[in-house]
Design a protein around this motif. Structure first.
Motif, PDB file in Angstrom:
ATOM      1  N   ALA A  59       0.838  -1.205   0.000  1.00 28.12           N
ATOM      2  CA  ALA A  59       0.000   0.000   0.000  1.00 28.12           C
ATOM      3  C   ALA A  59       0.872   1.254   0.000  1.00 28.12           C
ATOM      4  O   ALA A  59       0.600   2.215  -0.738  1.00 28.12           O
ATOM      5  CB  ALA A  59      -0.939  -0.002   1.206  1.00 28.12           C
ATOM      6  N   ILE A  77      -7.633   0.486  -0.032  1.00 31.90           N
ATOM      7  CA  ILE A  77      -7.130  -0.517   0.899  1.00 31.90           C
ATOM      8  C   ILE A  77      -8.334  -1.247   1.480  1.00 31.90           C
ATOM      9  O   ILE A  77      -9.232  -0.628   2.056  1.00 31.90           O
ATOM     10  CB  ILE A  77      -6.297   0.129   2.020  1.00 31.90           C
ATOM     11  N   LEU A 194      -0.477   2.044   6.138  1.00 36.28           N
ATOM     12  CA  LEU A 194      -1.881   2.055   5.698  1.00 36.28           C
ATOM     13  C   LEU A 194      -2.507   3.448   5.793  1.00 36.28           C
ATOM     14  O   LEU A 194      -3.672   3.626   5.465  1.00 36.28           O
ATOM     15  CB  LEU A 194      -2.692   1.054   6.531  1.00 36.28           C
TER      16      LEU A 194
END
Length: 197
Positions: A59, A77, A194
């Motif tokens: 990510a 995500i 993230l």
């Protein structure tokens, strides 16, 4: 006469490796496990966090690819899919531990073991029965549990241990991590990658 040459309480890296080696050398071995095979490392520690961290790194890479001339547009995500992939990896590895132990002739006993005063092991089995086991050698490899300081109101949802965190299938937008050991640092790395604050 003893029921087993070796009884191992706990099936984490310390337990299953000792049991597999003893079985390989011809000993009669039993492994007692109260939860899932593989112990803390496989189920709640190193392996699940590193599986999630790999997804987090992807990510973070996707977020910066445009700097390298690779345009991928918007991406999303999906933490539930990340968690499902982690669970699949863990299931494969648990089956591997089970296969290794069985291949070495170890008997796997699902239940909670405790040492008795006379040197035996008493097991409260998963079926609720009490089983007494005598062994020439006993290895205690019961692993670890997270510390739960009384200063925090642990509820498993807003205030949680690392064991709670590894079970999450969705994330909020921000997090505070208390503790800078390797598990805290792994979660900090994951959540940063993230995009959590």
């Amino acid at each position: 006469m003893a029921d087993f040459d070796f009884v191992v309480i706990g099936s984490g890296p310390g337990g299953y490796v000792a049991a597999a080696r003893a079985g390989q050398l011809g000993a009669k071995v039993a492994v007692i496990e109260s939860a899932q095979l593989g112990g803390t490392c496989l189920n709640r520690g190193c392996i699940p966090t590193k599986t999630l961290i790999h997804s987090g790194r992807l990510a973070a890479t996707a977020r910066t690819m445009a700097e390298f001339g690779v345009e991928i547009g918007d991406f999303k995500i999906d933490y539930a899919k990340m968690a499902a992939r982690k669970d699949k990896v863990l299931d494969i590895l648990r089956k591997g531990v089970e296969g290794l132990l069985k291949a070495r002739g170890a008997e796997i006993i699902q239940g909670k073991g405790r040492l008795t005063r006379d040197g035996a092991v008493e097991v409260q089995t998963a079926e609720g029965k009490l089983r007494r086991i005598e062994a020439s050698n006993i290895i205690v490899a019961t692993g670890t549990e997270p510390a739960m300081p009384k200063a925090f109101a642990f509820d498993g949802k807003r205030v949680m241990t690392s064991q709670d965190a590894v079970e999450l299938t969705e994330l909020g937008s921000s997090v505070i991590i208390v503790g800078g050991g390797y598990i805290g640092c792994e979660y900090a790395s994951l959540y940063s990658n993230l995009g959590l604050d």
